[in-house]
Design an enzyme around this catalytic site. Structure first.
Site: not given
Ligand SMILES: *[C@@H]1O[C@H](CO)[C@@H](O)[C@H](O)[C@H]1NC(C)=O
Ligand SMILES: *[C@@H]1O[C@H](CO)[C@@H](O)[C@H](O)[C@H]1NC(C)=O
Ligand SMILES: *[C@@H]1O[C@H](CO)[C@@H](O)[C@H](O)[C@H]1NC(C)=O
Ligand SMILES: *[C@@H]1O[C@H](CO)[C@@H](O)[C@H](O)[C@H]1NC(C)=O
Ligand SMILES: *[C@@H]1O[C@H](CO)[C@@H](O)[C@H](O)[C@H]1NC(C)=O
Ligand SMILES: *[C@@H]1O[C@H](CO)[C@@H](O)[C@H](O)[C@H]1NC(C)=O
Ligand SMILES: *[C@@H]1O[C@H](CO)[C@@H](O)[C@H](O)[C@H]1NC(C)=O
Length: 471
Positions: A162, A413, A438
């Protein structure tokens, strides 16, 4: 709306909260150390310093004196670094295979790495936020790596998921002499103004829901907003909503209703992000493929509003009450230091526009309004966001000069919309996980992992081995 930006930025942040829930089953162990860094790396006028934390484990290193021992370095992102250490099993597995030193570095202004202690986020001292930038953070990591290498030429590989993946990639771009390569998992480095459509995130969430069980799922959700708004127009209707969802504090005003609807939208986004193939104990413990479970409840079309309302409540409970122990639904869990951290970053450099075209997604229509957003940032933090700062510094889509970066993205995601899905040269590797949520690939191996995730990890492992060997 500015709020959309905040809410979705929260989505990244929520992962951390989610991860927080897993503490009870901690698997990985390490020493917690501190490292002194300059408060301002870019000034020669001030000597001020503070300490960042890092986690350290050298148990996998076979020969301590070997000056070629690899260092696997997690470039910490928005949250307490221990939470990332517990949720990045792939780095640990790689360290064991490669006999590497494990380091997880905590991002300044998060966890216990606060430059001004308790007063770091005191709004009456906005000048405390001046050193809260990506560049200062990368410089912290550069100094820490230099210290850890201790005059040797140890190969360093940066890892991150991320926002942490963005930092891992940017670190390799800016400090190629310190890192041989980077694994940037689910890193939306293109989620910035003018280079990615602002509605992509909500479109992906919608498609995840549309494909999870049957197409009635998104039809029901899209229809529910009008039902909520109609009901919310009267006191009796507000009570019906509060009762159906068992809200801790009942919806009394239009502002309460808006907060409730924002909360529901955020839950959908979070569900898509953590739509993992195995049951995971996040913010709320979740079943495997939770979106499918939600959509199972929403598989039929409903003829009455009351009927739809109760079905929506059952569906949402997959996320909010999977264990059946939630007494009442609390939609106000927002404020803590980490949240303020990420919100501040969205108000200086991390300006990520979000919007939704009501006809193409299951979400309410919304637009991206930078001026409104900017005014709120100034009001809240005395900060004026620079929407093009990240593109100026890191190139936006123009990253063909970069090498030795793996960009991995799961197509389930919602953040993959801002990810690098095409390699600009043959030294940048793009790995797509069609069934991945994710940064699923960064998590530890699990028997329920789909084959594409296992393949992705094998490829990543082989590429990293090559970087280390060739160095
Ligand atoms: C490092 O990890 C290994 C393997 O999980 C563990 O046995 C060891 O206790 C850890 N070291 C520290 C200092 O916690
Ligand atoms: C910085 O360090 C030098 C040498 O240690 C010291 O003389 C000087 O006063 C310090 N400056 C500030 C602003 O603290
Ligand atoms: C913030 O700083 C001001 C001024 O120094 C101080 O009076 C106030 O108590 C601080 N607030 C908090 C929450 O610490
Ligand atoms: C750096 O290396 C020297 C010897 O080469 C050693 O004495 C020292 O402990 C090392 N420091 C760190 C932080 O590893
Ligand atoms: C949607 O729900 C209706 C019943 O309400 C059902 O007849 C229909 O088959 C469902 N659609 C799909 C695609 O399953
Ligand atoms: C959660 O589930 C339990 C058991 O089914 C139920 O008693 C409780 O009311 C539910 N909580 C909420 C917020 O709906
Ligand atoms: C949404 O998308 C449709 C089709 O692409 C377009 O016709 C419509 O104008 C868009 N609506 C908004 C509010 O942007």
């Amino acid at each position: 709306m500015g709020e959309i930006q905040l809410r979705l930025s929260l989505a990244i942040f929520t992962v951390i909260l989610l991860i927080g829930g897993i503490k009870s089953e901690e698997k990985y162990h390490y020493l917690i150390k501190e490292f002194v860094v300059p408060l301002d790396h870019f000034s020669f006028l001030s000597n001020a310093t503070f300490s960042i934390r890092y986690l350290y484990n050298d148990s996998f290193v076979r020969d301590q004196s070997n000056a070629r021992t690899p260092i696997l370095f997690y470039t910490g992102n928005e949250g307490d670094i221990e939470l990332f250490a517990q949720n990045t099993g792939f780095l640990w597995e790689e360290a064991e295979r490669k006999h590497a030193l494990v380091v997880f570095a905590e991002h300044r202004y998060y966890g216990k790495s606060l430059p001004f202690g308790k007063s770091t986020f005191n709004t009456s001292m906005p000048e405390h936020l001046a050193y809260f930038t990506v560049e200062q953070t990368l410089e912290d990591y550069a100094m820490l790596i230099t210290y850890l290498r201790n005059g040797t030429q140890r190969p360093v590989v940066t890892f991150g998921g991320s926002y942490g993946g963005m930092l891992a990639a940017w670190f390799r771009m800016k400090y190629p002499h310190l890192a041989v390569g980077a694994l940037a998992a689910s890193a939306p480095i293109l989620q910035f103004p003018g280079i990615t459509d602002c509605d992509i995130f909500y479109r992906i969430v919608t498609s995840v829901f549309a494909n999870a069980y049957n197409s009635n799922c998104t039809v029901n959700i899209a229809k529910s907003w009008r039902v909520f708004e109609t009901l919310g127009g009267t006191d009796a209707g507000k009570k019906q909503i509060s009762d159906a969802f068992n809200l801790c504090s009942p919806v009394k005003s239009d502002a309460d209703l808006k907060k409730f609807l924002d909360y529901v939208e955020e839950v959908y986004s979070n569900l898509a992000m953590v739509n993992y193939p195995y049951s995971s104990s996040f913010l709320a413990p979740l079943p495997a493929f939770p979106v499918r479970q939600v959509c199972f409840y929403l598989k039929d079309l409903h003829t009455t509003d009351a009927d739809l309302l109760h079905t929506m409540a059952s569906a949402l409970a997959v996320y909010t009450n999977f264990t059946g122990t939630t007494k009442c639904l609390d939609i106000s869990a927002t404020s803590n230091a980490d949240e303020s951290g990420w919100n501040i970053q969205t108000c200086n450099q991390m300006v990520m526009p979000f919007c939704s075209n009501g006809t193409e997604t299951m979400f309410r229509p919304s637009t991206w309004n930078f001026n409104e957003f900017s005014e709120k940032c100034y009001k809240d933090y005395r900060l004026t966001p620079k929407p093009y700062d990240i593109i100026l510094r890191y190139g936006g889509k123009n990253i063909e000069a970069a090498t030795n970066i793996i960009f991995s993205n799961g197509l389930l995601d919602p953040w993959s919309g801002g990810g690098v899905l095409q390699a600009p040269n043959d030294k940048i590797h793009v790995i797509i996980l069609p069934e991945g949520a994710h940064h699923l690939d960064l998590r530890r191996s699990d028997p329920a992992d789909p084959p594409s995730v296992r393949d992705a990890r094998n490829k990543e492992s082989a590429i990293i081995a090559r970087w280390i060997e060739e160095f």
